[in-house]
Motif scaffolding. Structure first.
Motif, short mmCIF file in Angstrom:
data_model
loop_
_atom_site.label_atom_id
_atom_site.label_comp_id
_atom_site.label_asym_id
_atom_site.label_seq_id
_atom_site.Cartn_x
_atom_site.Cartn_y
_atom_site.Cartn_z
N SER A 148 -32.36 -13.50 -22.70
CA SER A 148 -33.09 -14.51 -21.92
C SER A 148 -33.63 -13.93 -20.62
O SER A 148 -32.97 -13.13 -19.95
CB SER A 148 -32.18 -15.70 -21.61
N LEU A 149 -34.83 -14.36 -20.26
CA LEU A 149 -35.43 -13.92 -18.99
C LEU A 149 -34.94 -14.75 -17.81
O LEU A 149 -35.35 -14.51 -16.68
CB LEU A 149 -36.96 -14.02 -19.08
N GLY A 150 -34.04 -15.70 -18.07
CA GLY A 150 -33.53 -16.53 -16.99
C GLY A 150 -32.54 -15.82 -16.09
O GLY A 150 -32.31 -16.24 -14.95
N TYR A 151 -31.93 -14.74 -16.58
CA TYR A 151 -30.96 -14.01 -15.77
C TYR A 151 -31.64 -13.37 -14.56
O TYR A 151 -32.82 -12.98 -14.62
CB TYR A 151 -30.28 -12.92 -16.61
N ASP A 152 -30.90 -13.25 -13.48
CA ASP A 152 -31.42 -12.63 -12.26
C ASP A 152 -31.94 -11.22 -12.56
O ASP A 152 -31.26 -10.43 -13.23
CB ASP A 152 -30.33 -12.55 -11.18
N GLY A 153 -33.13 -10.95 -12.05
CA GLY A 153 -33.71 -9.62 -12.22
C GLY A 153 -34.37 -9.39 -13.56
O GLY A 153 -34.93 -8.31 -13.79
N GLU A 172 -43.80 -8.23 -12.78
CA GLU A 172 -44.51 -7.33 -13.68
C GLU A 172 -44.29 -7.70 -15.15
O GLU A 172 -45.16 -7.46 -16.00
CB GLU A 172 -44.05 -5.88 -13.45
N ILE A 173 -43.13 -8.28 -15.46
CA ILE A 173 -42.82 -8.60 -16.85
C ILE A 173 -43.61 -9.80 -17.34
O ILE A 173 -44.12 -9.80 -18.47
CB ILE A 173 -41.30 -8.84 -17.01
N PHE A 222 -39.18 -2.97 -18.13
CA PHE A 222 -38.45 -3.98 -18.91
C PHE A 222 -37.18 -3.40 -19.53
O PHE A 222 -36.45 -4.11 -20.23
CB PHE A 222 -39.35 -4.53 -20.03
N HIS A 223 -36.89 -2.14 -19.28
CA HIS A 223 -35.76 -1.50 -19.94
C HIS A 223 -34.41 -2.04 -19.48
O HIS A 223 -33.41 -1.94 -20.20
CB HIS A 223 -35.81 0.02 -19.70
N ASP A 224 -34.35 -2.61 -18.28
CA ASP A 224 -33.08 -3.17 -17.80
C ASP A 224 -32.76 -4.50 -18.46
O ASP A 224 -31.63 -4.99 -18.39
CB ASP A 224 -33.12 -3.36 -16.27
N ASN A 225 -33.76 -5.12 -19.09
CA ASN A 225 -33.52 -6.36 -19.82
C ASN A 225 -32.77 -6.07 -21.11
O ASN A 225 -33.01 -5.05 -21.77
CB ASN A 225 -34.84 -7.07 -20.15
N TRP A 226 -31.87 -6.99 -21.48
CA TRP A 226 -31.14 -6.81 -22.73
C TRP A 226 -32.13 -6.73 -23.89
O TRP A 226 -33.02 -7.58 -24.04
CB TRP A 226 -30.19 -7.99 -22.94
N GLY A 227 -32.01 -5.71 -24.71
CA GLY A 227 -32.90 -5.51 -25.84
C GLY A 227 -34.14 -4.70 -25.51
O GLY A 227 -34.87 -4.27 -26.41
N GLY A 228 -34.39 -4.48 -24.22
CA GLY A 228 -35.59 -3.74 -23.83
C GLY A 228 -35.59 -2.31 -24.30
O GLY A 228 -36.65 -1.75 -24.62
N ASP A 229 -34.40 -1.70 -24.36
CA ASP A 229 -34.32 -0.30 -24.80
C ASP A 229 -34.73 -0.13 -26.26
O ASP A 229 -35.05 0.99 -26.69
CB ASP A 229 -32.90 0.23 -24.61
N ASP A 230 -34.71 -1.22 -27.01
CA ASP A 230 -35.07 -1.13 -28.42
C ASP A 230 -36.58 -1.26 -28.65
O ASP A 230 -37.04 -1.12 -29.79
CB ASP A 230 -34.36 -2.24 -29.21
N LEU A 231 -37.32 -1.53 -27.59
CA LEU A 231 -38.76 -1.75 -27.71
C LEU A 231 -39.53 -0.53 -27.22
O LEU A 231 -39.23 0.02 -26.16
CB LEU A 231 -39.18 -2.98 -26.90
#
Length: 448
Positions: free
Chosen positions: A205-210, A215-216, A250-259
């Motif tokens: 979810s993008l609701g988490y802080d940061g 840019e995202i 976007f790499h710090d977002n959960w799942g971002g490393d997979d994209l």
């Protein structure tokens, strides 16, 4: 800025760099896509108005220098939508057809048409550009996204703040837009942010802080409008890379490393506002197109009605010639009465052909060609379509004459031969009433 562009066609390899000057190719592409539309070769969904995969491929194959990317359509996806938003084309039975406004656009200066297309896109866009950022899920939930029209106009304001003719990085533009309060806010509220996500609706979810940095969301939306629509219309020159690995925000977002990338627009590095862009944005009142020698003296019209290409023809020029003539050899088109009549029957105008030939040949058209065009033009005026009518048969000539001489009835029907009358549908009710006053009645048709 690197001077290595890696070629002029669509970018395909990861790490490849491209600088694309779009101003002249946009004018060529406008002509080409209008011709494709006039030929009935473009299909769009009547529900979503989006182009079919076959249509995207057909447009991409005809664009000057191709699309921006080889395997990810951008301009070829945008053009059918832009024509619809601009009122130049409409979807009928699954195909795009030029409107009267669209046919007029074929004869107008491209810059004027592009200016109106951009202005119409800002207020009448067919889609929300954010929907093209497919990696961000949850967009279809209720009360999640803000008004796309408002966002789009905010991006246009940011674009208008760019220095004409100077390169500016997209990150610098993002900073300027944020500093000057030109933020195309994507999410309606903080609650809406929780409904947007990457990969997984809970962890991503993008609701988490940061996890919902400018840019995202706003940045990706801005890049989508700039690359897919402003760039396609020639308002911007583009400096871009392959999107894979181009941004890491976007790499710090959960799942971002997979994209590999968050969007197909991640590769956009810098933009340069063109003279056409200044005109379309209303920053200047006039536009002077660059000289293009390729559009002059590229055809020779022979007395035998063959049109020979002596120079390089654009895809749009080839499509136009093929609409009026038979393509009989690689660089030869043959015009005939049958080919001209066939073109007119599909809604084409002979004036468009004569103007086109005059602009692209050095000499006057041969007498045989002008005679043919004059003869075909005469044939197009010798028949008149008066529309549908109900045919009424009278028992004898005297009754038909009585009806057609009656003061009220003669304005509501036309005689056909000695005993028949034609009554337009819009006059049928009045015709029946006037017939009653004359002392006659027209029996109602019974449905079998």
């Amino acid at each position: 800025m690197s001077a290595h562009t890696g070629g002029t066609g669509p970018l395909s390899a990861v790490g490849e760099h491209r600088i694309r000057e779009t101003e002249q190719e946009a004018s060529l592409n406008l002509h080409t896509v209008l011709q494709l539309c006039a030929a009935g070769e473009l299909r769009c969904s009547e529900k979503t108005r989006r182009p079919s995969a076959a249509t995207v491929a057909a447009v991409g194959a005809q664009l000057a220098h191709g699309d921006f990317y080889l395997h990810d359509p951008i301009a070829s996806f945008a053009w059918p939508l832009i024509l619809q938003a601009g009122g130049l084309a409409t979807v009928e039975d699954g195909r795009l057809h030029l409107t009267p406004k669209g046919r007029t656009a074929l004869r107008r200066p491209p810059a004027e048409v592009i200016r109106q297309l951009w202005q119409r896109w800002l207020t009448h866009a067919v889609i929300d550009e954010f929907s093209r950022i497919e990696q961000i899920k949850g967009q279809r939930a209720r009360n999640v996204l803000t008004s796309a029209k408002t966002r789009r106009q905010t991006v246009a304001q940011g674009l208008a703040s760019c220095p004409p003719g100077e390169w500016i990085s997209v990150d610098s533009l993002f900073t300027t837009m944020r500093r000057k309060g030109m933020s195309p806010t994507v999410a309606r509220s903080e609650r809406a942010l929780w409904k947007l996500y990457l990969v997984d609706s809970h962890y991503g979810s993008l609701g988490y802080d940061g996890h919902h940095r400018w840019e995202i969301l706003e940045g990706r939306y801005t890049a989508a409008v700039l690359l897919e629509y402003a760039g396609t219309l020639g308002l911007l020159d583009l400096d871009y890379l392959h999107p894979t690995g181009a941004r890491s925000d976007f790499h710090d977002n959960w799942g971002g490393d997979d994209l590999d990338a968050l969007s197909r627009y991640d590769g956009l590095q810098s933009i340069r506002l063109t003279a056409l862009g200044c005109y379309a944005l209303g920053l200047t009142d006039t536009y002077h197109p660059p000289t293009d020698d390729e559009t002059t003296a590229v055809l020779k019209v022979l007395p035998n009605l063959d049109v020979v290409a002596t120079g390089t023809l654009s895809h749009g020029d080839r499509l136009l010639l093929s609409a009026y003539a038979e393509h009989t050899a690689d660089r030869v088109w043959t015009i005939s009465a049958a080919s001209l009549l066939s073109a007119i029957d599909t809604g084409r105008n002979l004036e468009d052909l004569t103007t086109f030939l005059a602009q692209r040949t050095e000499h006057e058209l041969p007498g045989s060609m002008t005679t043919l065009i004059t003869d075909v033009t005469r044939r197009t005026t010798q028949l008149t379509d008066h529309g549908h009518a109900r045919v009424i048969e009278c028992t004898d000539d005297a009754l038909a004459a009585l009806v057609t001489r009656d003061r009220a009835l003669r304005r509501l029907c036309r005689p056909i031969g000695d005993r028949h009358l034609a009554v337009p549908p819009e006059h049928e009710l009045k015709f029946r009433r006037a017939l009653l006053k004359l002392g006659y009645i027209l029996p109602r048709q019974t449905t079998p």
